[in-house]
Motif scaffolding. Sequence first.
Motif: not given
Length: 356
Positions: A17-33, A35-42, A352-356
Amino acid sequence: MTGPDGGLVSAYVHDADLDAEATVRPKRLEEFIAQHRVRDQLDLLLQGAMRRGSPPDHILLSGPPGLGKTTLANIVAAELGSGIRVTSGPAIERSGDLAAILTSLAEGDVLFIDEIHRIAKPAEELLYSAMEDFRVDVIVGKGPGATAIPLDVEPFTLVGATTRSGLLTGPMRDRFGFVAHLDFYSPADLEVLLRRSARILGVPITDDGAAEVAGRSRGTPRIANRLLRRVRDFAEVRADGVVTLETARAALTVYDVDALGLDRLDRAVLTALVDSFRGGPVGLSTLAVAVGEQPDTVEEVCEPFLVRAGLLARTPRGRVATEAAWRHLGRTPPNGTFGANAPAVPDLFSTDADQP
Ligand SMILES: Nc1ncnc2c1ncn2[C@@H]1O[C@H](COP(=O)(O)OP(=O)(O)OP(=O)(O)O)[C@@H](O)[C@H]1O
């Protein structure tokens, strides 16, 4: 664990399960699903810092467990092309522990401190000067003979994560140049996340299967990924391997996840409130004892979603079950129940907290 020689050896448990969790963990900002506002600000913060060639401001991420704080900390380091050191508030007992970490950082490194609200006071004070002046004073000796030896710290970026931002001291909070709150994800966002995870793990999933799992994931990516793995087991063992609406429903029944996504502990909290305390109000510690859990677990793991789902209210006199909670448990709410005028089906994700 005891080794063949009778001595203690460190346990190595291979956890798929830990392996699978690590495999699906996004590595870059563009893969992070979502939370648009936070992503944009970051994105702006990181791009600006990279243009200037200096580390970005310190970053504080707050929000309930499993929404992506650790993932974002790793993404910050990856986007900057920097190294990352990971520790947690409770692990830093003495200021010397923190001084050792700080003075070993390379220029531009990211230092991730999870549960930063639980850092010991002397270490917190040491962190202030490191964050502000990139310098720490290490005290050598005790009493009147004690001397402070100033040590330089390479410019670094602190990423702090907390489930309880209210417990952070003012001076600590003020030293973060960027503060982001992660909110629960909408079912539509979790569907996207689940389809991505299923693709990476090679799990065939239908749209309605993904929607069913998403709707029962308590707005939380970690739970969505976990339920996907459990539903996959069910689909492979008891069906033809495809996660459909039917297999998802049958699997989630086996795993005791109800239609709103509440698990055994969530329901135990609501059932105790309704059955043992006639809906409340009741204090957090009494409620925690009633369900055999630590108050922190009830407060940080169960309550944020129960409150968000309109099932539990925190009032000055204690925790109260809302009318929706009584109905969800199949009970008739007594007259005057909290939230009696609220809509019958709680509007879980109206923010609307996670809207762009
Ligand atoms: N926005 C996202 N997009 C895709 N996957 C995500 C996202 N957020 C979280 N995840 C997934 O959810 C899992 C849990 O995320 P993470 O460990 O970052 O949560 P956390 O907020 O740090 O939780 P905790 O505070 O309990 O450590 C990760 O393995 C990651 O795969």
